[in-house]
Design an enzyme around this catalytic site. Structure first.
Site, PDB file in Angstrom:
ATOM      1  CD  GLU A 138      40.476  40.965  40.401  1.00  0.00           C
ATOM      2  OE1 GLU A 138      41.090  41.921  39.909  1.00  0.00           O
ATOM      3  OE2 GLU A 138      39.760  40.211  39.740  1.00  0.00           O
ATOM      4  CG  MET A 271      42.862  46.478  41.371  1.00  0.00           C
ATOM      5  SD  MET A 271      42.326  44.822  40.807  1.00  0.00           S
ATOM      6  CE  MET A 271      40.563  44.931  41.117  1.00  0.00           C
ATOM      7  CG  HIS A 305      42.855  45.017  30.713  1.00  0.00           C
ATOM      8  ND1 HIS A 305      42.931  43.751  30.167  1.00  0.00           N
ATOM      9  CD2 HIS A 305      42.559  44.828  32.023  1.00  0.00           C
ATOM     10  CE1 HIS A 305      42.689  42.852  31.097  1.00  0.00           C
ATOM     11  NE2 HIS A 305      42.459  43.479  32.251  1.00  0.00           N
ATOM     12  CD  GLU A 306      43.288  47.312  34.646  1.00  0.00           C
ATOM     13  OE1 GLU A 306      42.286  46.867  35.222  1.00  0.00           O
ATOM     14  OE2 GLU A 306      44.281  46.600  34.362  1.00  0.00           O
ATOM     15  CG  HIS A 309      38.328  44.969  34.214  1.00  0.00           C
ATOM     16  ND1 HIS A 309      37.831  43.718  33.957  1.00  0.00           N
ATOM     17  CD2 HIS A 309      39.680  44.829  34.263  1.00  0.00           C
ATOM     18  CE1 HIS A 309      38.853  42.858  33.854  1.00  0.00           C
ATOM     19  NE2 HIS A 309      39.982  43.517  34.029  1.00  0.00           N
TER      20      HIS A 309
HETATM   21  N1  BES Z   1      42.130  42.616  37.590  1.00  0.00           N
HETATM   22  C1  BES Z   1      43.470  42.697  37.148  1.00  0.00           C
HETATM   23  C2  BES Z   1      44.459  42.961  38.249  1.00  0.00           C
HETATM   24  C3  BES Z   1      44.850  41.745  39.035  1.00  0.00           C
HETATM   25  C4  BES Z   1      45.826  40.902  38.547  1.00  0.00           C
HETATM   26  C5  BES Z   1      44.282  41.457  40.253  1.00  0.00           C
HETATM   27  C6  BES Z   1      46.187  39.781  39.265  1.00  0.00           C
HETATM   28  C7  BES Z   1      44.640  40.343  40.966  1.00  0.00           C
HETATM   29  C8  BES Z   1      45.607  39.502  40.479  1.00  0.00           C
HETATM   30  C9  BES Z   1      43.633  43.825  36.115  1.00  0.00           C
HETATM   31  O1  BES Z   1      42.480  44.149  35.433  1.00  0.00           O
HETATM   32  C10 BES Z   1      44.588  43.335  35.081  1.00  0.00           C
HETATM   33  O2  BES Z   1      44.234  42.432  34.373  1.00  0.00           O
HETATM   34  N2  BES Z   1      45.770  43.890  35.011  1.00  0.00           N
HETATM   35  C11 BES Z   1      46.788  43.443  34.095  1.00  0.00           C
HETATM   36  C12 BES Z   1      47.074  44.474  33.052  1.00  0.00           C
HETATM   37  C13 BES Z   1      46.377  44.225  31.763  1.00  0.00           C
HETATM   38  C14 BES Z   1      46.800  45.223  30.709  1.00  0.00           C
HETATM   39  C15 BES Z   1      46.498  42.848  31.216  1.00  0.00           C
HETATM   40  C16 BES Z   1      48.033  43.212  34.898  1.00  0.00           C
HETATM   41  O3  BES Z   1      48.062  43.599  36.052  1.00  0.00           O
HETATM   42  O4  BES Z   1      48.965  42.622  34.364  1.00  0.00           O
HETATM   43 ZN    ZN Z   2      41.952  42.774  34.016  1.00  0.00          ZN
END
Ligand code: BES
Ligand code: ZN
Length: 844
Positions: A138, A271, A305-306, A309
């Site tokens: 992503e 992720m 959180h994950e 999704h």
């Molecule tokens: N989809 C994101 C991961 C991601 C972050 C992909 C930036 C590409 C660029 C994942 O679901 C996410 O949000 N992860 C967070 C953790 C969450 C607890 C807020 C993160 O990686 O900080």
């Molecule tokens: Zn996320």
């Protein structure tokens, strides 16, 4: 002028770097060979063209392609090969066909590449010495791992197989259906996936063990064999939250298994690959000997959180990255809900109170700046999409969802969500689709609400309002304006604000209003009242004089309401709408306060101002002694040994905050106490403070803890402590040794150095001098942006500030670094304004 208006009117599609929809993928057969030094593979993509086409495009970046073949499907096999020529550009390939093709056909192509070194695509890392290979796609890096149609609205099914060296295992989105030895290699084949987007495809190769719990499906946490037991806590959260979401969304998790894997080198926190969620070690593994309760909360939040999704994002996906907030804002909100509703036995935690500072405050803090953007802003290509994973998408996004839920009522809101999931599952949606489903649910419940009209502007427009209040004999008069910090904004339309006021009569009563104009006059029910009751809305309040004091002194105001009152007055003072002294005055009422969230919020505001005046002795001392005043006595009563550890989460968090601050403020009794304790007797909550207190006595050994520890909490704590050194040569040494700090960890070091008041300027200069080297070492653009933001947004002393501004100016055309540069510039302007305003003011 005319042209730009024209483009704006027609955007986004004119500028968007996406693939034409003339050819649509339906199924991939992906065969990979993961070698130790490089990877290769072949893919057959089953495609469909509604209309005849002679040309089409697919994504591929940095892959060596060979043997491309286009075969027309026919019922009587074999299919016919169509002659094709190709043209490769940076991230896509154009295929030109000799004859037009229509209906179903396949694209076959072989590919090979080196593993990536930037923690994106298919990349290699080491887990306790063993090589490991994993993916992070992503938003748009699947194209670096295999040729594909790499955008969220081109969903397809996937058959995946991987050959790995003997002794390694492979994981992918779906369960393993075959394992076969082939000489030096082992072949792993996986079951077919549901229809899904490319950005959540994943595979992992490594030497790993797992812990497992079986519910309706098996759930596993994978880590190095010696660390797998640390996965138990995350596993229990996964079991609970998965079950919660299945009920809440009234929709089963659609895959046959769920794996969660610790990846030692990881750019983000985690992720949400469908069925194979990947995590940074600190966000997944809980080791009772070194993990703090703060990290434990972070693990729980991240898992929740994950897993949110799996529905919001994976099952229903945004059509394009413009609506990224539908993924991230939603998952952030849902995680809080799931933990509050289903994990209280695992972690007794008042999540919605933390939500006030973790999301609402964070969102407002970014949204007040000049460089903010709307939640639903237009993004056309990957370099822009990457910079949208920010506080606006996550924090403002989730706060707005909370606001809608509060406004509609939890039941109707939930019904609307269920309708949305049912309608769009295995497909794609835009923000308007969500509003329509929520409106439908409201109508069914007999509520006359137009969700899009009230909530739409919060997503489509940047910024948010503050409401100032004046009083008459029997009314309160509300006026809303955009809340900006460091700049003026003009011509903003009023926001439709769902308002809740808590009237403090004998029985406090919460009442709702809708403020959809610039002003609103409300009957004064009682002299004392609190706007934004329970922080149900995304706005700030400026009360008439003295009202803040009266609120803070009112007995029985909820934690969120106290936090909101304090945060608003501090934020207003930062925006120069109120005096800093008024805000600080409120903190004086917190003498007897024992709530962690409230004290933590107040302490971070005082710390912000202390840091802002780092080169102004009188003002610095003023905030420093305020802070010391808050922690001194509290520290005296804390015992730091393991055997005396408190058990309730508020005390654990509060004590850890106090000890941490005490050491950070270099409060001698605290430093002495932490130097006196034996490591094996220490309560691990104070591990970071322990290293910080000792770092200057024994820098080399703290450094070697960082280098050698495999325990995530210990490693991170040691590194943060290194950055807090008070010895100048150590700072030089750290910059000489930057390559020893793993790219994913460098952000902790820079964060710590930027908080190191003694050497902040020096570290910033070294950062600038070494920037190209740092950038090369870190490799990942997101981590580099984060490092810039920490290091360069609080340098105010003239001779250094000039250099910082020059450096930021030199990044002007670097599109990859844009958001970091904007943030630093905004922060610098905000700080300069406050410093100028208070230049000749005596705060005492
Ligand atoms: N989809 C994101 C991961 C991601 C972050 C992909 C930036 C590409 C660029 C994942 O679901 C996410 O949000 N992860 C967070 C953790 C969450 C607890 C807020 C993160 O990686 O900080
Ligand atoms: Zn996320």
């Amino acid at each position: 002028m005319f042209l730009s208006q024209f483009i704006l009117f027609l955007s986004p599609s004119l500028m968007r770097k996406d693939l034409p929809r003339t050819v649509i993928p339906q199924h991939y057969v992906l065969s990979l060979d993961a070698g130790l030094d490089s990877f290769s593979g072949s893919v057959t993509i089953h495609l469909n063209a509604e209309e005849p086409v002679t040309t089409f495009k697919f994504n591929s970046e940095g892959l060596k392609l060979s043997g491309l073949k286009i075969v027309k499907d026919s019922d009587s096999k074999p299919g016919t090969t169509i002659q094709a020529s190709t043209k490769e550009e940076v991230d896509f390939v154009t295929v030109n066909l000799e004859n037009a093709i229509q209906g179903k056909f396949t694209l076959q192509v072989n590919f090979s590449a080196e593993y990536s070194t930037s923690l994106e695509g298919f990349y290699s890392s080491k887990y306790n010495g063993d090589p490991m290979f994993s993916t992070h796609f992503e938003p748009a890096d699947a194209r670096k791992a295999f040729p594909c149609f790499d955008q969220p609205d081109m969903k397809a099914t996937f058959d995946i197989e991987i050959r790995v060296p003997a002794g390694y295992i492979a994981l992918s989105n779906e369960k393993e259906i075959e394992r076969k030895e082939e000489g030096e290699k082992v072949l792993f084949r996986f079951a077919r996936t549901p229809v899904m987007s490319t950005y959540i495809v994943a595979y992992v190769v490594g030497k790993l063990g797992y812990v497992e719990e079986k519910g309706r499906i098996p759930i596993r946490v994978y880590a190095h064999e010696s660390e797998k037991e640390w996965g138990r806590f995350a596993l229990s959260i996964a079991v609970k939250t998965l079950e919660f979401y299945e009920k809440y969304f009234d929709q089963e998790y659609p895959l046959s298994k769920l794996d969660m894997v610790a990846i030692p080198s990881f750019a983000a926190g985690a992720m949400e690959n469908w069925g194979l969620v990947t995590y940074r070690k600190t966000s997944l593994l809980f080791d009772a000997n070194t993990t703090s309760t703060q990290s434990k909360k972070n693990i729980a939040m991240t898992v929740a959180h994950e897993l949110a999704h799996m529905w919001f994002g994976n099952l229903v996906t945004m059509k394009w990255w413009d609506d990224l907030w539908l993924n991230e804002g939603f998952a952030t909100w849902a995680a809080a809900l799931a933990i509050a509703e289903s994990c209280q036995t695992e972690l007794e935690w008042d999540v919605w109170t933390s939500f006030v500072s973790d999301e609402i405050e964070k969102g407002m803090s970014m949204d007040g700046r000049r460089s903010t953007h709307s939640v639903g802003s237009v993004v056309d290509e990957p370099v822009e999409v990457n910079q949208k994973f920010d506080a606006i998408s996550y924090s403002k996004g989730s706060s707005i969802i909370k606001m809608v839920q509060n406004w509609m009522g939890a039941d109707t809101f939930k019904k609307g969500l269920i309708g949305y999931i049912k309608k769009f599952k295995y497909g794609n949606a835009v923000t308007g689709d969500l509003w329509a489903c929520l409106t439908e649910a409201a109508e069914a419940a007999g509520q006359a609400v137009d969700v899009a009209a009230v909530v739409g502007p919060w997503v489509s427009r940047p910024g948010f309002p503050y409401i100032s209040i004046t009083e008459t004999e029997d009314t309160i008069e509300l006026v809303q304006k955009r809340f900006t910090i460091g700049y003026e904004s003009e011509g903003d339309e009023p926001w439709p604000i769902p308002i809740r006021i808590l009237w403090m009569g004998k029985e406090p009563e919460s009442k709702s209003y809708l403020m959809d104009k610039e002003t609103l006059s409300i009957k004064k029910e009682y002299p004392l009242y609190k706007l934004n009751d329970e922080v149900s809305g995304f706005y700030r309040t400026m009360y008439p004089e003295k009202q803040n004091e009266r609120l803070i002194q009112y007995n029985g105001l909820s934690t969120s309401n106290v936090m909101n009152t304090i945060a608003d007055i501090f934020a207003l003072s930062r925006a120069l709408h109120a005096k800093i002294q008024t805000a600080v005055g409120l903190v004086d009422y917190l003498d007897q306060e024992t709530n962690y969230e409230i004290l933590s919020l107040a302490i971070s505001w005082l710390s912000y101002f202390r840091s802002l005046f780092y080169d102004n002795k009188a003002k610095y001392d003023y905030f420093h002694s305020k802070l010391l005043g808050m922690i001194k006595e509290r520290f005296e009563s804390i015992k730091i040994e393991k055997k005396d550890a408190p058990t309730d989460i508020n005390t654990i968090m509060l004590d850890s905050l106090v000890v941490g601050r005490a050491v950070y403020l270099r409060f001698e009794p605290a430093i002495e106490r932490l130097r006196g304790v034996k490591r094996e007797d220490l309560n691990p909550e104070y591990l970071r403070s322990y290293f910080m207190a000792r770092v200057d006595q024994d820098f080399k050994s703290v450094f070697s803890v960082y280098q050698t520890s495999t325990r995530p909490g210990e490693k991170q704590s040691a590194l943060v402590a290194l950055g807090s050194t008070q010895v100048e040569e150590n700072v030089d040494f750290l910059f000489k040794s930057l390559e020893v700090v793993e790219p994913q960890d460098s952000i902790y070091l820079f964060m710590s150095l930027s908080m190191n008041i003694s050497f902040r300027n020096k570290a910033a200069m070294l950062f600038i001098e070494n920037f190209e080297r740092i950038r090369k070492h870190i490799g990942n653009a997101g981590l580099v942006r984060y490092s810039i933001e920490s290091m360069l947004s609080a340098i105010y002393e003239e001779e250094f500030k000039v250099k910082v501004k020059g450096f930021l100016e030199s990044l002007k055309d670097d599109r990859e670094m844009k958001s970091a540069m904007d943030k630093c510039n905004d922060e610098l302007v905000i700080g300069e304004k406050i410093r100028a305003e208070y230049n000749s003011v005596n705060l005492d």
